[in-house]
Design a protein around this motif. Sequence first.
Motif, PDB file in Angstrom:
ATOM      1  N   LYS A  89       0.841  -1.203   0.000  1.00 25.18           N
ATOM      2  CA  LYS A  89       0.000   0.000   0.000  1.00 25.18           C
ATOM      3  C   LYS A  89       0.875   1.251   0.000  1.00 25.18           C
ATOM      4  O   LYS A  89       1.880   1.304   0.704  1.00 25.18           O
ATOM      5  CB  LYS A  89      -0.928   0.008   1.216  1.00 25.18           C
ATOM      6  N   ALA A  90       0.463   2.237  -0.799  1.00 28.58           N
ATOM      7  CA  ALA A  90       1.230   3.468  -0.906  1.00 28.58           C
ATOM      8  C   ALA A  90       1.165   4.271   0.386  1.00 28.58           C
ATOM      9  O   ALA A  90       0.096   4.446   0.969  1.00 28.58           O
ATOM     10  CB  ALA A  90       0.713   4.311  -2.064  1.00 28.58           C
ATOM     11  N   CYS A  91       2.320   4.740   0.816  1.00 27.26           N
ATOM     12  CA  CYS A  91       2.403   5.627   1.980  1.00 27.26           C
ATOM     13  C   CYS A  91       2.571   7.082   1.539  1.00 27.26           C
ATOM     14  O   CYS A  91       2.905   7.949   2.342  1.00 27.26           O
ATOM     15  CB  CYS A  91       3.578   5.230   2.867  1.00 27.26           C
ATOM     16  N   PHE A  92       2.376   7.333   0.249  1.00 29.26           N
ATOM     17  CA  PHE A  92       2.510   8.694  -0.262  1.00 29.26           C
ATOM     18  C   PHE A  92       1.425   8.972  -1.291  1.00 29.26           C
ATOM     19  O   PHE A  92       0.831   8.063  -1.866  1.00 29.26           O
ATOM     20  CB  PHE A  92       3.890   8.911  -0.888  1.00 29.26           C
ATOM     21  N   ARG A  93       1.162  10.245  -1.488  1.00 33.25           N
ATOM     22  CA  ARG A  93       0.262  10.698  -2.543  1.00 33.25           C
ATOM     23  C   ARG A  93       0.991  11.759  -3.357  1.00 33.25           C
ATOM     24  O   ARG A  93       1.899  12.429  -2.860  1.00 33.25           O
ATOM     25  CB  ARG A  93      -1.025  11.282  -1.951  1.00 33.25           C
ATOM     26  N   ILE A  94       0.588  11.907  -4.607  1.00 33.19           N
ATOM     27  CA  ILE A  94       1.186  12.887  -5.496  1.00 33.19           C
ATOM     28  C   ILE A  94       0.341  14.152  -5.480  1.00 33.19           C
ATOM     29  O   ILE A  94      -0.878  14.092  -5.687  1.00 33.19           O
ATOM     30  CB  ILE A  94       1.286  12.335  -6.926  1.00 33.19           C
TER      31      ILE A  94
ATOM     32  N   ALA B 233      -5.886  16.648   5.967  1.00 37.91           N
ATOM     33  CA  ALA B 233      -6.814  15.544   5.731  1.00 37.91           C
ATOM     34  C   ALA B 233      -6.119  14.210   5.929  1.00 37.91           C
ATOM     35  O   ALA B 233      -4.892  14.104   5.874  1.00 37.91           O
ATOM     36  CB  ALA B 233      -7.395  15.636   4.325  1.00 37.91           C
ATOM     37  N   GLY B 234      -6.916  13.190   6.137  1.00 36.58           N
ATOM     38  CA  GLY B 234      -6.356  11.856   6.313  1.00 36.58           C
ATOM     39  C   GLY B 234      -5.828  11.306   5.010  1.00 36.58           C
ATOM     40  O   GLY B 234      -5.908  11.937   3.953  1.00 36.58           O
ATOM     41  N   GLY B 235      -5.289  10.128   5.056  1.00 34.25           N
ATOM     42  CA  GLY B 235      -4.728   9.520   3.851  1.00 34.25           C
ATOM     43  C   GLY B 235      -3.250   9.262   4.005  1.00 34.25           C
ATOM     44  O   GLY B 235      -2.737   9.077   5.108  1.00 34.25           O
ATOM     45  N   ALA B 236      -2.548   9.249   2.884  1.00 33.36           N
ATOM     46  CA  ALA B 236      -1.121   8.947   2.896  1.00 33.36           C
ATOM     47  C   ALA B 236      -0.359   9.981   3.720  1.00 33.36           C
ATOM     48  O   ALA B 236      -0.622  11.181   3.628  1.00 33.36           O
ATOM     49  CB  ALA B 236      -0.583   8.914   1.465  1.00 33.36           C
ATOM     50  N   PRO B 237       0.591   9.531   4.537  1.00 33.14           N
ATOM     51  CA  PRO B 237       1.328  10.457   5.409  1.00 33.14           C
ATOM     52  C   PRO B 237       2.403  11.277   4.692  1.00 33.14           C
ATOM     53  O   PRO B 237       2.887  12.265   5.230  1.00 33.14           O
ATOM     54  CB  PRO B 237       1.961   9.536   6.448  1.00 33.14           C
ATOM     55  N   ILE B 238       2.803  10.870   3.466  1.00 32.09           N
ATOM     56  CA  ILE B 238       3.874  11.554   2.742  1.00 32.09           C
ATOM     57  C   ILE B 238       3.303  12.195   1.486  1.00 32.09           C
ATOM     58  O   ILE B 238       2.520  11.578   0.758  1.00 32.09           O
ATOM     59  CB  ILE B 238       4.999  10.572   2.376  1.00 32.09           C
ATOM     60  N   ASN B 239       3.685  13.444   1.239  1.00 34.25           N
ATOM     61  CA  ASN B 239       3.236  14.175   0.061  1.00 34.25           C
ATOM     62  C   ASN B 239       4.397  14.337  -0.909  1.00 34.25           C
ATOM     63  O   ASN B 239       5.447  14.870  -0.535  1.00 34.25           O
ATOM     64  CB  ASN B 239       2.702  15.556   0.458  1.00 34.25           C
ATOM     65  N   LEU B 240       4.212  13.885  -2.139  1.00 31.71           N
ATOM     66  CA  LEU B 240       5.205  14.046  -3.190  1.00 31.71           C
ATOM     67  C   LEU B 240       4.735  15.193  -4.080  1.00 31.71           C
ATOM     68  O   LEU B 240       3.831  15.025  -4.898  1.00 31.71           O
ATOM     69  CB  LEU B 240       5.365  12.757  -3.990  1.00 31.71           C
TER      70      LEU B 240
ATOM     71  N   ILE C 201      15.391  17.305  -6.859  1.00 36.11           N
ATOM     72  CA  ILE C 201      14.642  16.350  -6.035  1.00 36.11           C
ATOM     73  C   ILE C 201      15.030  16.671  -4.600  1.00 36.11           C
ATOM     74  O   ILE C 201      16.200  16.527  -4.219  1.00 36.11           O
ATOM     75  CB  ILE C 201      14.991  14.893  -6.381  1.00 36.11           C
ATOM     76  N   HIS C 202      14.073  17.132  -3.817  1.00 30.29           N
ATOM     77  CA  HIS C 202      14.363  17.674  -2.494  1.00 30.29           C
ATOM     78  C   HIS C 202      13.492  17.006  -1.440  1.00 30.29           C
ATOM     79  O   HIS C 202      12.261  17.015  -1.541  1.00 30.29           O
ATOM     80  CB  HIS C 202      14.129  19.180  -2.505  1.00 30.29           C
ATOM     81  N   PHE C 203      14.141  16.427  -0.438  1.00 27.01           N
ATOM     82  CA  PHE C 203      13.423  15.837   0.701  1.00 27.01           C
ATOM     83  C   PHE C 203      13.282  16.930   1.754  1.00 27.01           C
ATOM     84  O   PHE C 203      14.175  17.137   2.580  1.00 27.01           O
ATOM     85  CB  PHE C 203      14.182  14.623   1.228  1.00 27.01           C
ATOM     86  N   ALA C 204      12.155  17.642   1.701  1.00 22.63           N
ATOM     87  CA  ALA C 204      11.960  18.816   2.546  1.00 22.63           C
ATOM     88  C   ALA C 204      11.930  18.458   4.021  1.00 22.63           C
ATOM     89  O   ALA C 204      12.528  19.142   4.863  1.00 22.63           O
ATOM     90  CB  ALA C 204      10.665  19.531   2.154  1.00 22.63           C
ATOM     91  N   ASP C 205      11.231  17.405   4.368  1.00 23.72           N
ATOM     92  CA  ASP C 205      11.156  16.909   5.745  1.00 23.72           C
ATOM     93  C   ASP C 205      10.633  15.489   5.691  1.00 23.72           C
ATOM     94  O   ASP C 205      10.582  14.890   4.613  1.00 23.72           O
ATOM     95  CB  ASP C 205      10.272  17.812   6.627  1.00 23.72           C
ATOM     96  N   ASP C 206      10.235  14.928   6.825  1.00 21.47           N
ATOM     97  CA  ASP C 206       9.811  13.527   6.828  1.00 21.47           C
ATOM     98  C   ASP C 206       8.394  13.326   6.298  1.00 21.47           C
ATOM     99  O   ASP C 206       7.894  12.202   6.273  1.00 21.47           O
ATOM    100  CB  ASP C 206       9.928  12.937   8.239  1.00 21.47           C
ATOM    101  N   LYS C 207       7.756  14.413   5.821  1.00 19.50           N
ATOM    102  CA  LYS C 207       6.400  14.317   5.285  1.00 19.50           C
ATOM    103  C   LYS C 207       6.288  14.826   3.851  1.00 19.50           C
ATOM    104  O   LYS C 207       5.230  14.666   3.230  1.00 19.50           O
ATOM    105  CB  LYS C 207       5.423  15.124   6.161  1.00 19.50           C
ATOM    106  N   ASN C 208       7.331  15.463   3.333  1.00 17.85           N
ATOM    107  CA  ASN C 208       7.220  16.116   2.033  1.00 17.85           C
ATOM    108  C   ASN C 208       8.467  15.923   1.172  1.00 17.85           C
ATOM    109  O   ASN C 208       9.593  16.078   1.662  1.00 17.85           O
ATOM    110  CB  ASN C 208       6.979  17.615   2.220  1.00 17.85           C
ATOM    111  N   ILE C 209       8.232  15.581  -0.098  1.00 17.80           N
ATOM    112  CA  ILE C 209       9.279  15.456  -1.103  1.00 17.80           C
ATOM    113  C   ILE C 209       8.897  16.339  -2.283  1.00 17.80           C
ATOM    114  O   ILE C 209       7.715  16.464  -2.622  1.00 17.80           O
ATOM    115  CB  ILE C 209       9.426  13.995  -1.581  1.00 17.80           C
ATOM    116  N   VAL C 210       9.887  16.951  -2.904  1.00 21.26           N
ATOM    117  CA  VAL C 210       9.649  17.824  -4.053  1.00 21.26           C
ATOM    118  C   VAL C 210      10.400  17.287  -5.269  1.00 21.26           C
ATOM    119  O   VAL C 210      11.573  16.918  -5.166  1.00 21.26           O
ATOM    120  CB  VAL C 210      10.113  19.270  -3.763  1.00 21.26           C
TER     121      VAL C 210
END
Length: 201
Positions: free
Chosen positions: A20-25, A66-73, A96-105
Amino acid sequence: VAAGVAAETPETMTLVRDGKACFRIVTVDRPSRELQQGLDDLVRFTRESTGAKVETVPESKFDPAAGGAPINLHVGLTDYVKKRNLDLPRPYGFLIHFADDKNIVIAGGRAEGADFNTLDGISCFLETFLGVRFLMPGELGTHVPCHEGDWVVPRRDIRHIPDCFVRKLAGVHGQAYGPKERVQQAGSFAWALRSGVTPGA
């Protein structure tokens, strides 16, 4: 008196766990042609490699609370990306930047009126962190490894500037004389973009 200890930043991020995906785009509301190809690649190859289905959310409907995947890409020049004032390469290149433990760019500036910089970043992300290889046009030339366990990626920023700014490939815009040729041409053009070729070749 106990001294406070700052929590350590994890060195990895788990993008898929137990299939199951732990991230959303999260992306712009109206993706360009190039950006849409990259978004489709992210969804497709994640599913083919890990079995996980990834949700794509336009930024106008994105609610970080909102609920859902904990990581945002975050893909492309969304408001989130713009507000961070990242040092994006100009005029060509991506970050490609890992902003923090919840966000990737994954983002690159627009050039020549197109989003091929961000598409390059997406292809790099898939190659570096998922192991996808775009060896030649067509399905036979696309290698997608199978991840049977969790998909865990290192938090490692990538800032890429191409050595050659103008990257053209003759033939991908040639005349197509029938349905079969048009399909082959479309596949060649998609492969060319994934390989870092600039539009307008």
